[in-house]
Design an enzyme around this catalytic site. Structure first.
Site, PDB file in Angstrom:
ATOM      1  N   GLU A 307       0.806  -1.226   0.000  1.00 43.52           N
ATOM      2  CA  GLU A 307       0.000   0.000   0.000  1.00 43.52           C
ATOM      3  C   GLU A 307       0.834   1.269   0.000  1.00 43.52           C
ATOM      4  O   GLU A 307       0.354   2.332  -0.396  1.00 43.52           O
ATOM      5  CB  GLU A 307      -0.954   0.010   1.211  1.00 43.52           C
ATOM      6  CG  GLU A 307      -0.287   0.056   2.568  1.00 43.52           C
ATOM      7  CD  GLU A 307       0.084  -1.326   3.076  1.00 43.52           C
ATOM      8  OE1 GLU A 307       0.619  -1.421   4.182  1.00 43.52           O
ATOM      9  OE2 GLU A 307      -0.156  -2.310   2.361  1.00 43.52           O
ATOM     10  N   ASP A 349      22.687  18.638 -29.561  1.00 45.43           N
ATOM     11  CA  ASP A 349      23.128  19.510 -30.642  1.00 45.43           C
ATOM     12  C   ASP A 349      24.413  20.197 -30.178  1.00 45.43           C
ATOM     13  O   ASP A 349      24.619  20.405 -28.979  1.00 45.43           O
ATOM     14  CB  ASP A 349      22.027  20.540 -30.930  1.00 45.43           C
ATOM     15  CG  ASP A 349      22.332  21.364 -32.168  1.00 45.43           C
ATOM     16  OD1 ASP A 349      23.108  20.888 -33.011  1.00 45.43           O
ATOM     17  OD2 ASP A 349      21.796  22.472 -32.291  1.00 45.43           O
ATOM     18  N   ASP A 617      17.466  22.941 -28.733  1.00 43.92           N
ATOM     19  CA  ASP A 617      16.600  24.107 -28.562  1.00 43.92           C
ATOM     20  C   ASP A 617      16.140  24.718 -29.877  1.00 43.92           C
ATOM     21  O   ASP A 617      15.492  25.761 -29.883  1.00 43.92           O
ATOM     22  CB  ASP A 617      17.319  25.184 -27.743  1.00 43.92           C
ATOM     23  CG  ASP A 617      18.605  25.674 -28.417  1.00 43.92           C
ATOM     24  OD1 ASP A 617      18.946  25.165 -29.507  1.00 43.92           O
ATOM     25  OD2 ASP A 617      19.270  26.569 -27.857  1.00 43.92           O
ATOM     26  N   ASP A 621      15.342  20.460 -33.891  1.00 45.23           N
ATOM     27  CA  ASP A 621      15.476  19.490 -32.803  1.00 45.23           C
ATOM     28  C   ASP A 621      14.141  18.861 -32.395  1.00 45.23           C
ATOM     29  O   ASP A 621      14.134  17.922 -31.590  1.00 45.23           O
ATOM     30  CB  ASP A 621      16.100  20.163 -31.574  1.00 45.23           C
ATOM     31  CG  ASP A 621      17.538  20.583 -31.822  1.00 45.23           C
ATOM     32  OD1 ASP A 621      18.271  19.800 -32.442  1.00 45.23           O
ATOM     33  OD2 ASP A 621      17.917  21.699 -31.429  1.00 45.23           O
ATOM     34  N   ASN A 685       6.751 -14.125   4.559  1.00 47.61           N
ATOM     35  CA  ASN A 685       5.535 -14.214   5.372  1.00 47.61           C
ATOM     36  C   ASN A 685       4.581 -15.295   4.878  1.00 47.61           C
ATOM     37  O   ASN A 685       3.810 -15.858   5.662  1.00 47.61           O
ATOM     38  CB  ASN A 685       4.810 -12.862   5.383  1.00 47.61           C
ATOM     39  CG  ASN A 685       5.513 -11.853   6.284  1.00 47.61           C
ATOM     40  OD1 ASN A 685       6.304 -12.225   7.147  1.00 47.61           O
ATOM     41  ND2 ASN A 685       5.234 -10.578   6.072  1.00 47.61           N
ATOM     42  N   ASN A 710       1.359  -4.046  10.622  1.00 44.78           N
ATOM     43  CA  ASN A 710       1.525  -3.508   9.275  1.00 44.78           C
ATOM     44  C   ASN A 710       1.563  -1.980   9.279  1.00 44.78           C
ATOM     45  O   ASN A 710       2.334  -1.353   8.549  1.00 44.78           O
ATOM     46  CB  ASN A 710       0.395  -4.001   8.379  1.00 44.78           C
ATOM     47  CG  ASN A 710       0.764  -3.979   6.912  1.00 44.78           C
ATOM     48  OD1 ASN A 710       1.838  -4.457   6.544  1.00 44.78           O
ATOM     49  ND2 ASN A 710      -0.089  -3.425   6.088  1.00 44.78           N
ATOM     50  N   ASP A 714       4.646   0.218   8.083  1.00 46.43           N
ATOM     51  CA  ASP A 714       4.487   1.225   7.031  1.00 46.43           C
ATOM     52  C   ASP A 714       5.061   2.566   7.471  1.00 46.43           C
ATOM     53  O   ASP A 714       5.728   3.256   6.691  1.00 46.43           O
ATOM     54  CB  ASP A 714       3.001   1.400   6.678  1.00 46.43           C
ATOM     55  CG  ASP A 714       2.481   0.280   5.807  1.00 46.43           C
ATOM     56  OD1 ASP A 714       3.300  -0.487   5.270  1.00 46.43           O
ATOM     57  OD2 ASP A 714       1.245   0.169   5.655  1.00 46.43           O
TER      58      ASP A 714
END
Length: 871
Positions: A307, A349, A617, A621, A685, A710, A714
């Site tokens: 999550e 370039d 630029d 290009d 697990n 959990n 987290d």
């Protein structure tokens, strides 16, 4: 990147207003009258009134999201939907505490991602305010030029405005052309047509396809060549592009990074879909309490859900964007940060990247190399009267202000016509009338191209026919100038009959060559160091330029790039895809490339498995910026280049790009830390939960304990985006590799199960917890939380953790806090709420030995993995 071509189903929905259709069929004078405008343009008061009436000239994708939209954007995620569904299930089954804990996880994930992304958006908005796309519009007043034109942000355009279009311009609204000269427009973004289409100003009675109407141009297209004056008919959402803009916002091709994260998410969901039914059935059959089994299965599902992944990804990307925004770099698309880290080839370039982009006109000579004022004067007239985009060479010519007084171009000459520049001819011509009535065609362009259309030469008082010896002399002189770093442009002219009023490319023949103008664009002092730094970071720099090979070789050698072998555009034209791929992989410098050829080279590098960035630029290009994985431009670039880029630099510097590369790799590293940890932890697990469910007469943990475990875990991971990354990890490009993650999961994951089962044995046989479920559950809760929380410090580095590499202060702090909370909960006033019981004192040295052994074994497994498959 703004590379959106309308998908086919949207192309079918394109709309054209009645006003546009009427404008296409009417004469220019009638169009002006219908829009209450004139060729002189609109006054400021008229513009202000129309802005109130029609609103600013914006389409959907240009608006910044509101706070609510940012929040909804973070919340809209399949994982959040899954968690909220599980929370609703827990609530409906009567487990309110579980529902609250699950909802808290969602709030934690969404809240952190929202705050960090909002900070990133604010930083980008401050920089974007410095960069505006502007249009050339006729607004009578003090700010305007001799013809009444001024640069205005496109948001301020209104119906009735008179705009001027030049090469490289993005079409700023839906327009009806009033005058046009050799105008070609690329409208692939609207129609899907690959080739530019020619546009004229003539009325088009009842056009069958409005997008094929020769006198209409539409927002979102761009000018490839030529120039035009046009009147604005529709703006904002009333334009053809605006009508469908909301539908195409955010429709981008997924990168390998996006696909990889999605694959990992589905891998975890697949584990959950196998595990949860198995846990439900096993616990229901062995314990006999199906409601408790269902609640436990829901809790296990939450535990297996990654999550925090959306938050980790968003916060890391936003943090990277904020970091490089301090270097005055605008990130238009967050994922471009990660692509920086994966980039192993940077194409650029030459002009402005390796050079200072400060063009100086140093010499003006005849074909014998002698100084010639006539060459400079004719070059000045050409640059002065051309209507297209004035490049740096033109600006350098026009800086000779003394010629303004000597030639008085606006009094002694009248412009008759223009033959605009294009990348095939590589030249531009203007036709002017002298005060004696004689027409003069003045052409300026590449030396080879002008030689091919010239028949005579003129030098001092000498005139004659050109022959092969003159061409050889010109090539030698040009090569000598190029070898010294000069860019050379030829100048020629032709006297034309006074009665001719329109001109075309066919008139560019039988010219008289006057000589050359030579410009110097010195190399940047920082370029060599920046290229060396990028090479050290595993990023090869390749130069793709339209300039000639001799001057390109000189500049490249000055900055430390190998230029012994230079591939030319003429070679590429005759190559197969496989041959070009081999050439692109082994060649550093490409010269005399057309815009499509630059894109071809980038595609060839893609076929070799490279992640390619492109820095440019100019007008030429655009295709390369669109073809690259990371398109990079600068704030002073032409519209089409800025529009095509993912990243905009407020300073054109390779050094800044090097910092962007490192930020991208840091982002990738910290995201992969969470993913490897989540994958290995969840895989371990699976064995622990399934085994305990089979042989225990009670649940191995209560649902609320699983969820609390959990939630705390987290919280400990929220600081991962702040973590340090080892230098050796940053030394090479990093690409997504789901295979590597899977191998890591299979290698390291089962290690945790060994110590889970050791804890089971400790609780059951040392402390006789067979008939004391609370004691067993408390013991496994604490051991599971401590091992899961500490494992990030093993996984985060290939070095010896804590000794050779330490985590960030924030990550260390969240680890310590969560571990202390886990130790405190069984003896706290909250113990009864979570069904905990105090643990025997002998439990703590035993678990401490488990943690130490787990850290050593996990480090050994990781080290073996790194030696075998890399980090």
């Amino acid at each position: 990147m703004n590379r959106q071509v309308l998908p086919e189903h949207f192309q079918q929905e394109r709309t054209v207003t009645g006003a546009l259709l009427a404008a296409a069929q009417a004469a220019p004078a009638d169009v002006l009258r219908s829009l209450a405008s004139s060729v002189e343009g609109l006054t400021e008061s008229a513009v202000a009134e129309r802005l109130k009436r029609f609103g600013p000239n914006r389409v959907a994708h240009e608006g910044r999201p509101t706070l609510f939209q940012e929040l909804v954007g973070r919340a809209k995620n399949p994982l959040n939907a899954l968690l909220l569904t599980l929370a609703a299930m827990s609530w409906s089954l009567g487990d309110v505490r579980a529902a609250v804990v699950i909802a808290a996880m969602v709030v934690l994930s969404v809240g952190l991602a929202f705050v960090q992304e909002h900070r990133s958006n604010n930083a980008a908005a401050k920089l974007e305010a410095m960069v505006q796309t502007k249009a050339t519009v006729r607004r009578p007043g003090a700010r305007s030029d001799d013809e009444g034109f001024v640069e205005e942000p496109i948001e301020r355009l209104v119906p009735g405005d008179i705009v001027r279009l030049s090469v490289g311009d993005i079409i700023p609204a839906d327009l009806r052309l009033l005058e046009a000269k050799d105008l070609f427009v690329n409208q692939a973004a609207l129609t899907g047509e690959a080739m530019p289409v020619e546009k004229t100003a003539h009325p088009a009675p009842s056009p069958a396809d409005p997008f094929a109407a020769p006198n209409l141009v539409f927002m979102g297209a761009n000018v490839v060549s030529g120039y035009a004056d046009a009147i604005v008919v529709e703006t904002g959402r009333r334009t053809s592009f605006g009508a469908v803009a909301e539908k195409i916002v955010g429709e981008r091709a997924l990168t390998s990074f996006d696909k990889g994260v999605t694959k990992f998410t589905w891998l975890m969901i697949s584990f959950m879909m196998v595990m949860v039914p198995a846990v439900l059935v096993i616990n229901g059959l062995t314990k006999g309490n199906w409601l408790q089994a269902l609640l436990f299965a829901v809790s296990v599902a939450v535990g297996l859900t990654p999550e925090m992944l959306p938050m980790i990804v968003t916060v890391n990307l936003a943090k990277g964007a904020i970091a490089i925004s301090r270097k005055k770099v605008i990130v238009k698309r967050l994922n471009a940060i990660q692509n920086f880290g994966a980039m192993d080839v940077l194409c650029a370039d030459k002009t402005g990247t390796l050079t200072q982009n400060r063009i100086i006109l140093k010499r003006h000579i005849d074909i014998y190399g002698r100084p010639s004022d006539l060459v400079l004067e004719y070059a000045y007239l050409n640059s002065h009267f051309q209507s297209g985009l004035k490049n740096l060479l033109d600006i350098a010519v026009l800086e000779h202000a003394e010629l303004e007084e000597k030639l008085r171009p606006n009094h002694q000459f009248t412009k008759i016509d223009e033959i605009p520049f294009d990348f095939e001819r590589r030249r531009l011509s203007v036709v002017v009338q002298r005060d004696d009535g004689q027409h003069l065609l003045i052409c300026k362009g590449a030396v080879e191209e002008l030689f091919s259309i010239s028949a005579r030469y003129e030098a001092l008082n000498e005139c004659g026919r050109l022959d092969p010896s003159h061409l050889e002399t010109a090539k030698r002189e040009t090569a000598e100038l190029n070898a010294d770093g000069f860019r050379v442009v030829a100048v020629a002219y032709k006297e034309m009959p006074p009665q001719q009023n329109t001109y075309s490319v066919a008139d560019e023949s039988d010219l008289t060559l006057l000589g050359y103008i030579a410009f110097l664009d010195p190399p940047k002092g920082s370029a060599a160091g920046a290229i060396a730094a990028l090479a050290k970071a595993g990023v090869a720099v390749k130069i793709l330029t339209g300039d000639n090979d001799i001057i390109t070789r000189k500049i490249c050698r000055d900055v430390g790039l190998s230029a012994d072998r230079i591939a030319l555009g003429s070679e590429i034209d005759h190559m197969s895809e496989d041959a070009l791929s081999e050439l692109a992989a082994t060649t550093v410098v490409f010269a005399k490339l057309s815009p499509p050829q630059k894109a071809q080279v980038i595609d060839a590098l893609h076929r070799k498995g490279h992640v390619v960035g492109y820095l440019g630029d100019g007008i030429n290009d655009g295709p390369a910026l669109k073809a690259a994985d990371v398109g990079i431009s600068v704030d002073t670039a032409v519209d089409i280049a800025r529009d095509s880029a993912d990243i905009i630099l407020l300073e054109k510097s390779l050094a800044v790009l090097g910092e962007g590369v490192l930020e991208g790799r840091k982002v990738f590293a910290n995201i992969v830390k969470y993913i490897k940890m989540g994958a290995s932890s969840n895989f371990g697990n699976m064995f622990s939960v399934l085994g305990a469910s089979i042989f225990l007469p009670f649940l191995p943990m209560t649902p609320i304990q699983v969820l609390t475990n959990n939630l705390l875990y987290d919280f400990s991971q929220t600081a991962i985006p702040t973590d340090h990354v080892d230098d050796e990890y940053l030394a090479a490009p990093r690409k997504w590799d789901i295979g590597n993650i899977t191998k890591f999961m299979l290698c390291v994951g089962p290690v945790s199960s060994i110590f889970d089962y050791a804890t089971y044995a400790l609780m059951l046989f040392a402390f006789d917890a067979w008939n004391n479920p609370a004691l067993f559950q408390t013991g496994w809760f604490v051991e599971s939380l401590l091992t899961q929380t500490l494992i990030i410090h093993i996984i985060r580095t290939a070095r010896i953790p804590f000794i050779e590499s330490r985590a960030s202060q924030a990550l260390l702090m969240t680890t310590v806090i969560v571990c202390l909370v886990g130790v405190w909960l069984p003896i706290s006033p909250l113990a009864s709420i979570f069904q905990f019981t105090p643990l025997p004192w002998l439990y703590w040295p035993a678990v401490a030995s488990f943690l130490l052994s787990y850290a050593v074994l996990a480090h050994l497994a990781k080290s073996w993995f790194v030696r075998r498959w890399g980090m």
